[in-house]
Each structure stands twice: as structure tokens, then as C-alpha cells.
Design a protein around this motif. Structure first.
Motif, PDB file in Angstrom:
ATOM      1  N   ARG A 164       2.116 -13.946   1.916  1.00 48.93           N
ATOM      2  CA  ARG A 164       0.764 -13.946   2.751  1.00 48.93           C
ATOM      3  C   ARG A 164       0.687 -15.210   3.322  1.00 48.93           C
ATOM      4  N   LYS A 194       6.388   3.223   0.174  1.00 49.61           N
ATOM      5  CA  LYS A 194       5.134   3.213  -0.357  1.00 49.61           C
ATOM      6  C   LYS A 194       4.740   1.960  -0.281  1.00 49.61           C
ATOM      7  N   GLN A 195       3.512   1.378   0.398  1.00 51.91           N
ATOM      8  CA  GLN A 195       3.100   0.074   0.001  1.00 51.91           C
ATOM      9  C   GLN A 195       1.669   0.232  -0.592  1.00 51.91           C
ATOM     10  N   PRO A 196       1.483   0.023  -1.831  1.00 54.49           N
ATOM     11  CA  PRO A 196       0.241   0.038  -2.686  1.00 54.49           C
ATOM     12  C   PRO A 196      -0.446  -1.395  -2.131  1.00 54.49           C
ATOM     13  N   SER A 197      -1.758  -1.803  -2.931  1.00 53.54           N
ATOM     14  CA  SER A 197      -2.276  -2.721  -2.227  1.00 53.54           C
ATOM     15  C   SER A 197      -1.880  -3.907  -2.784  1.00 53.54           C
ATOM     16  N   SER A 198      -0.656  -3.857  -3.785  1.00 51.43           N
ATOM     17  CA  SER A 198      -0.349  -5.127  -4.211  1.00 51.43           C
ATOM     18  C   SER A 198       0.648  -5.728  -3.175  1.00 51.43           C
ATOM     19  N   GLY A 199       1.120  -4.781  -2.225  1.00 49.43           N
ATOM     20  CA  GLY A 199       2.053  -5.343  -1.005  1.00 49.43           C
ATOM     21  C   GLY A 199       3.327  -5.018  -0.991  1.00 49.43           C
ATOM     22  N   SER A 237      -2.235   6.968  -4.430  1.00 51.42           N
ATOM     23  CA  SER A 237      -3.283   6.062  -3.262  1.00 51.42           C
ATOM     24  C   SER A 237      -2.442   4.794  -2.688  1.00 51.42           C
ATOM     25  N   ALA A 238      -2.089   4.938  -1.352  1.00 54.97           N
ATOM     26  CA  ALA A 238      -1.509   3.799  -1.052  1.00 54.97           C
ATOM     27  C   ALA A 238      -1.248   3.805   0.606  1.00 54.97           C
ATOM     28  N   MET A 239      -0.453   2.871   1.419  1.00 53.31           N
ATOM     29  CA  MET A 239       0.066   3.345   2.644  1.00 53.31           C
ATOM     30  C   MET A 239       1.336   3.840   2.484  1.00 53.31           C
ATOM     31  N   THR A 280      -2.636   6.045   5.465  1.00 51.06           N
ATOM     32  CA  THR A 280      -3.268   5.684   4.177  1.00 51.06           C
ATOM     33  C   THR A 280      -3.397   7.112   3.244  1.00 51.06           C
ATOM     34  N   SER A 302      -5.367   8.692   0.112  1.00 56.62           N
ATOM     35  CA  SER A 302      -6.396   8.367  -0.810  1.00 56.62           C
ATOM     36  C   SER A 302      -6.313   9.831  -1.815  1.00 56.62           C
TER      37      SER A 302
END
Lengths: 116, 115
Positions: A112, B38-43, B87-89, B110, B112
């Protein structure tokens, strides 16, 4: 390592400074990709390396961006004279290479970049 | 040029239920590959499933399956028995058949999962 490794995970820099982002692909993967993920533009392809062939730089947004891959393994993406619009997550991916069924790209966790 | 369209802005699903995430694509090439990540909040972008344009059957990988309708140019992801960790993008992508094999991504959806 087991997966694609990127460093640093976060980078904050001042406008006008140069930055280097590193990617260590999965061992044995001959293909390496850089993508950029930003809120406005989504995921964009930047550059592609395949073995010892000349890289495909068709996605680089300006001549301030460059990348190299040493020894067919580790790659470094360099952004010179950073601008605020360069702020994004830079993702690296690697794959076994062309000619392989599926040829799945495996991604790192990204760097990032924030340009102040 | 290749294009991937994901129009669902956000999806909600109850835990243990199934959910379908939509993806349509456009290409003039008869040979192509479609991917879901899948892209979780961790990136990190996590590969889920692949469908080749010449594959005779819809792809399946555990709880993930792909509803591939070639004539309609759609490749919807079905997640069965949703879990909170889903839950992820979610991104649909197409591989370029050109020399560089780059991926063209949709805007993402997204998801949820509600307990």
C-alpha cells in the motif's frame, strides 16, 4: 517461500521522492505480473515478465514507472518522482507460465503506497 | 477489447445459505479463461476457481461452483453454505489471450455474510 511475497507492506512517501517495491514470486514460476489497485481505476495491469524475454511494459502509466526482474526471480517496481495519484495498492502475481492449462496467477498481499 | 462487468454493488447472505455473484464478459476471442478471486480485508487476492472457454463442464472447487453460460457470456460464482469468513470482495477476471496473458478484472462485488 510458499507464496508470493511483497515488501514493504506499507509505504508512505513524500511527493517527488522515488520508491522501490519488491516482489518475490513463487519458486519455479517463470511469469511475473505487476498490477495496481486504486479506488477510481480498479485493478490495472502494469507490466509482465516471462522468463528471459523482454518485459511487456504496455500497462505502465508513465515513464516514471519502471520495473526489473533479476535472475528470473525477484522483481522491483520503481516509481520515480512520486505523485499523489500514484497512491494505490501495488499487487504482484506469479504463474507457472504460458502454455500451461489454467496458468493461474497467484498474488501477494500487496504494497500500500501513500504519497503525501 | 476484453471487458468484465460486475454490477452488483454489494450482496448480503445469511450464514449457511447459498449466494450467487454475477459476472458477464465480452470478448471476440473464442479461446479464453475466466477466474474468480477473493480479496478479504487483509488485501491478498486469493484464487478461487477457473473456467476455460472450451471446458465442457462447469467448474467446481469445494463450496465454489461456476455457472458458466457461454452463449450469454456469463460466469456467475455460486458459493454454497456461506461462512462468516466468506465476507470479502470478489473479483471476476478474464485472461488475455495475447502474448502477456494479463488479467482484466471487473470492479468487484462486496459480500457480507450475516450470522
Amino acid at each position: 517461500g510458499a507464496g508470493v511475497s511483497q515488501s514493504p507492506s506499507n509505504k508512505v512517501t513524500e511527493k517527488g521522492k522515488d520508491v522501490e517495491l519488491r516482489c518475490d514470486p513463487i519458486s519455479g514460476h517463470t511469469a511475473l505480473y505487476w498490477y495496481r489497485q486504486s479506488l477510481g481505476q480498479g485493478l490495472e495491469f502494469l507490466i509482465y515478465f516471462q522468463g528471459n524475454s523482454a518485459p511487456d511494459k504496455s500497462g505502465l502509466p508513465s515513464d516514471r514507472f519502471s520495473a526489473e526482474r533479476t535472475g528470473g526471480s525477484v522483481s522491483t517496481l520503481t516509481i520515480q518522482r512520486t505523485q499523489q495519484e500514484d497512491s494505490a495498492v501495488y499487487l504482484c502475481a506469479s504463474s507457472v507460465g504460458q502454455g500451461v492449462y489454467k496458468n493461474i496467477q497467484y498474488f501477494g498481499a500487496g504494497t500500500r503506497l501513500s504519497v503525501l | 477489447a476484453q471487458k468484465i462487468t460486475q454490477t452488483q454493488p454489494g450482496m448480503f447472505v445469511q450464514e449457511k445459505e447459498a449466494v450467487t455473484l454475477d459476472c458477464t464478459y465480452d470478448t471476440s476471442d473464442p479461446s479464453y479463461g475466466l477466474f474468480w478471486y477473493k480479496q478479504p480485508s487483509s488485501g491478498e487476492m486469493i484464487f478461487l476457481i477457473y473456467q476455460g472457454s472450451y471446458d465442457q463442464q462447469n467448474a467446481t472447487e469445494g463450496r465454489y461452483s461456476l455457472n458458466f453460460q457461454k452463449a450469454r457470456k456469463s460466469a456467475n460464482l455460486v458459493i454454497s453454505a456461506s461462512q462468516l469468513g466468506d465476507s470479502a470482495m470478489y473479483f471476476c477476471a478474464m485472461r488475455d489471450t495475447g502474448a502477456n496473458s494479463k488479467l482484466t478484472f471487473g470492479k468487484g462485488i462486496t459480500l457480507s455474510v450475516r450470522p
